[in-house]
Scaffold this motif. Structure first.
Motif, mmCIF file in Angstrom:
data_model
loop_
_atom_site.group_PDB
_atom_site.id
_atom_site.type_symbol
_atom_site.label_atom_id
_atom_site.label_comp_id
_atom_site.label_asym_id
_atom_site.label_seq_id
_atom_site.Cartn_x
_atom_site.Cartn_y
_atom_site.Cartn_z
ATOM 1 N N VAL A 183 0.832 -1.200 0.000
ATOM 2 C CA VAL A 183 0.000 0.000 0.000
ATOM 3 C C VAL A 183 0.870 1.254 0.000
ATOM 4 O O VAL A 183 2.043 1.223 0.399
ATOM 5 N N VAL A 184 0.266 2.348 -0.452
ATOM 6 C CA VAL A 184 0.934 3.650 -0.435
ATOM 7 C C VAL A 184 0.433 4.409 0.793
ATOM 8 O O VAL A 184 -0.785 4.576 0.971
ATOM 9 N N VAL A 185 1.358 4.874 1.622
ATOM 10 C CA VAL A 185 0.977 5.566 2.854
ATOM 11 C C VAL A 185 1.586 6.964 2.881
ATOM 12 O O VAL A 185 2.568 7.249 2.199
ATOM 13 N N ALA A 186 0.940 7.817 3.667
ATOM 14 C CA ALA A 186 1.441 9.179 3.870
ATOM 15 C C ALA A 186 1.028 9.629 5.263
ATOM 16 O O ALA A 186 0.092 9.087 5.866
ATOM 17 N N ARG A 187 1.719 10.635 5.762
ATOM 18 C CA ARG A 187 1.393 11.166 7.089
ATOM 19 C C ARG A 187 0.390 12.302 7.009
ATOM 20 O O ARG A 187 -0.186 12.700 8.023
ATOM 21 N N PRO A 225 4.734 -2.983 2.629
ATOM 22 C CA PRO A 225 3.884 -4.174 2.710
ATOM 23 C C PRO A 225 2.742 -3.926 3.694
ATOM 24 O O PRO A 225 2.862 -3.114 4.625
ATOM 25 N N VAL A 226 1.634 -4.630 3.500
ATOM 26 C CA VAL A 226 0.481 -4.411 4.391
ATOM 27 C C VAL A 226 0.788 -4.843 5.827
ATOM 28 O O VAL A 226 0.061 -4.448 6.749
ATOM 29 N N ASP A 227 1.840 -5.601 6.017
ATOM 30 C CA ASP A 227 2.220 -6.007 7.375
ATOM 31 C C ASP A 227 3.135 -4.989 8.050
ATOM 32 O O ASP A 227 3.530 -5.189 9.205
ATOM 33 N N ALA A 228 3.460 -3.903 7.343
ATOM 34 C CA ALA A 228 4.446 -2.955 7.894
ATOM 35 C C ALA A 228 4.006 -1.510 7.721
ATOM 36 O O ALA A 228 4.790 -0.636 7.350
ATOM 37 N N VAL A 229 2.744 -1.238 7.999
ATOM 38 C CA VAL A 229 2.231 0.137 7.893
ATOM 39 C C VAL A 229 2.634 0.914 9.140
ATOM 40 O O VAL A 229 2.272 0.526 10.264
ATOM 41 N N ILE A 267 -3.150 4.751 4.963
ATOM 42 C CA ILE A 267 -3.170 4.071 3.663
ATOM 43 C C ILE A 267 -4.079 4.867 2.730
ATOM 44 O O ILE A 267 -5.253 5.083 3.031
ATOM 45 N N LEU A 268 -3.532 5.307 1.585
ATOM 46 C CA LEU A 268 -4.303 6.153 0.675
ATOM 47 C C LEU A 268 -4.372 5.605 -0.751
ATOM 48 O O LEU A 268 -5.050 6.168 -1.597
ATOM 49 N N ALA A 317 2.157 -0.627 -6.039
ATOM 50 C CA ALA A 317 2.474 -1.021 -7.411
ATOM 51 C C ALA A 317 2.527 -2.535 -7.578
ATOM 52 O O ALA A 317 2.134 -3.072 -8.620
ATOM 53 N N ALA A 318 3.009 -3.258 -6.570
ATOM 54 C CA ALA A 318 3.081 -4.705 -6.670
ATOM 55 C C ALA A 318 1.682 -5.322 -6.725
ATOM 56 O O ALA A 318 1.437 -6.268 -7.489
ATOM 57 N N SER A 319 0.769 -4.781 -5.939
ATOM 58 C CA SER A 319 -0.621 -5.262 -5.959
ATOM 59 C C SER A 319 -1.243 -5.022 -7.325
ATOM 60 O O SER A 319 -1.940 -5.890 -7.870
#
Length: 401
Positions: A266-270, A282-286, A292-293, A297-299
């Motif tokens: 996922v793509v995340v931002a603050r 990775p979704v296990d390391a947010v 998550i917004l 790219a891998a997905s």
């Protein structure tokens, strides 16, 4: 199809009450998008070209049964005249003496737009007397407003029981596309469902898991499913109270043989704003202080790899916060890949509902899908497996003569 179409009636010389959807976007008194009017025009051209007297009725906005000048259909009549390239008359009522006199003045091939049906309280209450007033104007009824078919109103449902009733070309195209997508699709069939909340698409998800082979979940909805699986989603939008429901949907999908696909990265931002600093994780390391917004790219690459194996694809809802760059990237990339698969591999791609049309237009592919529905609520209710009153009223109605 179970409804009669214009192929089954000779309209020459007939007065045709055409239910349209002229509920177009207006800003500062000006129409900002002519899509619905343009999509309506082929039916009107066909009817007028065959010598019918075309009487167009529609709602606009929510005047709540009162005459509101700013909600008049007069501007829509003018826009329709421009699109059709022929004179379009307008009358300031939709039933009664004024409307009846305006109809009497119509010549074969002429077009008349009636005033907003919702200026009468009887429209939304499906009042039999109001429906009868509309039916009095015409010999037959043609419904070309699939986007209003989920409402059992006088001009969508009531009048269809009082006149021989037919589907217009836009309604016909919509029903054929939707039947090909989920009614009797060529398999394998997949659905992409995005959006913010599981709670608003619970019935949709419940229906789809029993009908599709693959269900891809994106948008903030995916956050709820990830959290329900015990993954930390930081400050992301998600519905904690829907975790049990999400797990129930996953269990139901498994028993139905439907594969549910969630993002793996996922793509995340603050900060949720245009073009902030971002990370793809990775979704296990947010990180705990991020949101998550978009999906990563891998997905997206995995989804694109699957496209050539699919025969049918239904899309409802963006994968990320597409209106705020760069969180449109996944939606745009996948939409363009779906368009390419439609062209190259014969994928039947059907999109629609709410933000979907805007997202596909933003991606530049709205004309490259097999079909994109401009209907919002009706498209969603159809995806949910509900009967649409405006369509049901056309089924099994007597033909002219």
């Amino acid at each position: 199809m179970p409804v009669q179409t214009l192929d089954t009636v000779n309209v020459a010389g007939l007065r045709v009450l055409l239910r349209a959807d002229l509920n177009v976007p207006v800003r500062d008194g000006k129409i900002t998008d002519l899509t619905r009017i343009e999509r309506l025009s082929p039916t009107i051209r066909e009817l007028a070209g065959k010598g019918a007297k075309v009487i167009v009725c529609s709602h606009f906005d929510r005047p709540k049964g009162k005459r509101v000048l700013s909600m008049s259909l007069a501007p829509m009549a003018a826009a329709l005249e421009e699109v059709l390239g022929q004179h379009v008359r307008f009358v300031e009522d939709c039933t009664g003496i004024a409307a009846e006199q305006a109809v009497e003045l119509l010549v074969p091939g002429g077009v008349l737009v009636l005033e907003n049906t919702r200026f009468h309280a009887g429209e939304e209450s499906n009042d039999p007397a109001f429906a009868a007033g509309l039916a009095k104007l015409a010999n037959i009824f043609v419904n070309d407003a699939f986007s209003a078919a989920h409402r059992a109103h006088a001009s969508t449902e009531g009048v269809a029981h009082l006149l021989p009733a037919y589907a217009g070309r836009l309604m016909q195209a919509e029903l054929e596309a939707l039947n090909a997508a989920l009614g009797s699709p060529v398999r394998p069939v997949a659905a992409i469902v995005g959006g913010a909340k599981v709670s608003t698409k619970l019935e949709l998800l419940g229906n789809l898991v029993g009908k599709v082979d693959v269900l891809v979940i994106g948008g903030a909805m995916a956050n709820t499913f990830l959290a329900a699986q015990g993954k930390a989603v930081g400050r992301s939008l998600q519905e904690a109270e829907m975790h049990d429901t999400a797990r129930g949907i996953l269990a139901r999908a498994a028993s139905a043989g439907c594969r549910v696909v969630l993002p793996t990265d996922v793509v995340v931002a603050r900060a949720f704003k245009p073009n902030p600093p971002t990370q793809t994780v990775p979704v296990d390391a947010v990180p705990a202080d991020t949101m998550i917004l978009d999906i990563g790219a891998a997905s997206v690459a995995t989804l694109i790899q699957w496209l050539p194996s699919l025969k049918t694809l239904v899309w409802n809802g963006p994968l990320g916060a597409f209106e705020t760059p760069p969180f449109d990237a996944a939606t745009v990339t996948l939409a363009q890949a779906v368009a390419a698969a439609t062209r190259k591999h014969g994928l039947r791609s059907v999109g629609g509902g709410g933000d979907t049309v805007s997202a596909l237009r933003h991606a530049g592919v709205i004309e490259q899908f097999s079909y994109v529905s401009s209907a919002g609520g009706a498209f969603l209710e159809w995806l949910e497996g509900k009967s649409l009153p405006g369509v049901a009223a056309l089924e099994g109605t007597p033909s002219l003569g």
